[in-house]
Write an enzyme that holds these catalytic residues in place. Structure first.
Site, PDB file in Angstrom:
ATOM      1  N   THR A  12      45.308  40.048  51.233  1.00 20.19           N
ATOM      2  CA  THR A  12      45.884  41.078  52.104  1.00 20.19           C
ATOM      3  C   THR A  12      45.844  40.664  53.566  1.00 20.19           C
ATOM      4  O   THR A  12      46.705  41.060  54.352  1.00 20.19           O
ATOM      5  CB  THR A  12      45.114  42.397  51.893  1.00 20.19           C
ATOM      6  N   THR A  93      40.510  40.308  49.089  1.00 19.71           N
ATOM      7  CA  THR A  93      39.199  40.961  48.950  1.00 19.71           C
ATOM      8  C   THR A  93      38.820  41.249  47.500  1.00 19.71           C
ATOM      9  O   THR A  93      37.646  41.413  47.184  1.00 19.71           O
ATOM     10  CB  THR A  93      39.164  42.287  49.736  1.00 19.71           C
TER      11      THR A  93
HETATM   12  N1  ASP Z   1      45.237  42.381  46.519  1.00 20.27           N
HETATM   13  C1  ASP Z   1      44.471  41.818  47.576  1.00 20.27           C
HETATM   14  C2  ASP Z   1      43.799  40.534  47.141  1.00 20.27           C
HETATM   15  O1  ASP Z   1      42.697  40.543  46.646  1.00 20.27           O
HETATM   16  C3  ASP Z   1      43.498  42.766  48.088  1.00 20.27           C
HETATM   17  C4  ASP Z   1      42.954  42.327  49.412  1.00 20.27           C
HETATM   18  O2  ASP Z   1      43.016  41.194  49.798  1.00 20.27           O
HETATM   19  O3  ASP Z   1      42.396  43.213  50.085  1.00 20.27           O
HETATM   20  O4  ASP Z   1      44.396  39.499  47.334  1.00 20.27           O
END
Ligand code: ASP
Length: 330
Positions: A12, A93
């Site tokens: 993200t 994340t």
């Molecule tokens: N969908 C994302 C990922 O893990 C969530 C994030 O990065 O916050 O790549």
């Protein structure tokens, strides 16, 4: 000027939505590491930063091959350049804690390896990525962070790889270290890591990662668990298995008897828990079933340990020896 390596993997923090008010409907892993760096010109005053793109994916789509490339590149860069101050990894994340724990078990160098992500896409109003990245670089350049192993910097907090977990689906404060609390924090005064780093065990420091990784599924405990899943894993002759028990890692009588009746080869098995914090201790009946307690590791980190133990060719006795080093998993 200090030198730093930034390895970008997507997430993200590199995500884009169609408009600035959209926080959930976006594509992760769109911007390259160069763009993330360019968005924070203040970083140029801190260090000369080289950027490399390892992947650009939603971290739910991260593959073992990405892990192999990442680990290889970190080891190579640290070995080749004694003047390199540290490494920062931008990451989605959702699985960030698994990569952090993987690196904790594999990278021996005392220089900081810091993982960072964002809960809001780069296009969002009040995107958290730029400040998180700035603070991750501050930590990676700091003397205080040396010797702590892989660290996670999110929302001004510094977390240890062993304890950190994403505990919420929304909000910039989604990360915490249940059972231990953050190791420290970072602000415009500097990096605060009040605890000394101490000695660190890196059990797989010399392990080469293969192209083909073993199968290590996670089976999740619940009321009247479906025996199909456990039996399918055993029949598939998986290399390792994480059993996520209820409470302090308790398996149902049905699961225990399925394990007891199993006459084939037993995978390396760790008993973890689904509570989100607190340890799983040894249980008197475990040896007979081939189970070992996962301590305070959550199921996904227990799986990382089993993956590496299996690649290293550990048997149950060797794995028990690793786990007995309390410092490793607490
Ligand atoms: N969908 C994302 C990922 O893990 C969530 C994030 O990065 O916050 O790549």
């Amino acid at each position: 000027m200090k030198r730093l390596l930034l390895l970008a993997t997507g997430g993200t923090i590199a995500g884009c939505a169609d408009d600035r008010a959209t926080l959930n409907n976006y594509t992760a892993g769109v911007l390259g590491g160069d763009a993330l760096l360019a968005a924070v010109p203040q970083l140029r005053e801190l260090a000369a930063i080289d950027v490399e793109q390892i992947a650009n994916v939603d971290s739910a789509d991260l593959l073992f091959e990405h892990w192999r490339l990442l680990v290889g590149r970190i080891r190579e860069a640290l070995a080749a350049d004694p003047e390199l101050s540290g490494v920062v990894i931008t990451h989605g994340t959702n699985t960030l804690e698994e990569t952090a724990w993987l690196l904790q078990l594999l990278i021996e160098d005392p220089r900081p390896v810091v993982l960072v992500g964002a809960m809001r896409p780069a296009t969002a109003l009040s995107a958290d990525g730029p400040l998180n990245l700035y603070q991750a670089v501050q930590v990676a350049l700091s003397r205080e962070a040396r010797g702590h192993g892989a660290l996670v910097v999110m929302d001004g907090q510094i977390h240890a790889a062993q304890w950190v977990s994403k505990l919420a689906t929304q909000g910039v404060g989604a990360f915490a270290s249940p059972g231990s609390g953050p190791l420290g924090w970072v602000d415009d005064v500097g990096v605060h890591l009040p605890m000394a780093s101490g000695s660190r065990q890196v059990p797989f420091a010399n392990l080469d990662l293969p192209e083909q990784w073993p199968q290590v599924p996670i089976v999740y405990g619940c009321v009247e668990p479906e025996p199909l899943l456990l039996t399918a894993c055993l029949n598939a002759d998986v290399a390792g298995l994480v059993l996520t028990g209820t409470g302090a890692g308790q398996l149902s009588a049905a699961e225990r008897s399925a394990l007891q009746d199993w006459s084939g080869r037993r995978p390396l098995m760790l008993r973890a828990n689904r509570c989100g914090s607190g340890p799983v201790h040894h249980h008197p009946g475990d040896e007979r079933l081939g189970l070992l307690p996962a301590g305070s590791l959550n199921p996904q980190k227990a799986r990382v340990l089993l993956l590496l133990a299996s690649i290293a060719g550990c048997d149950g006795v060797a794995l028990a020896g690793l786990i007995a080093q309390r410092q490793l998993i607490s």
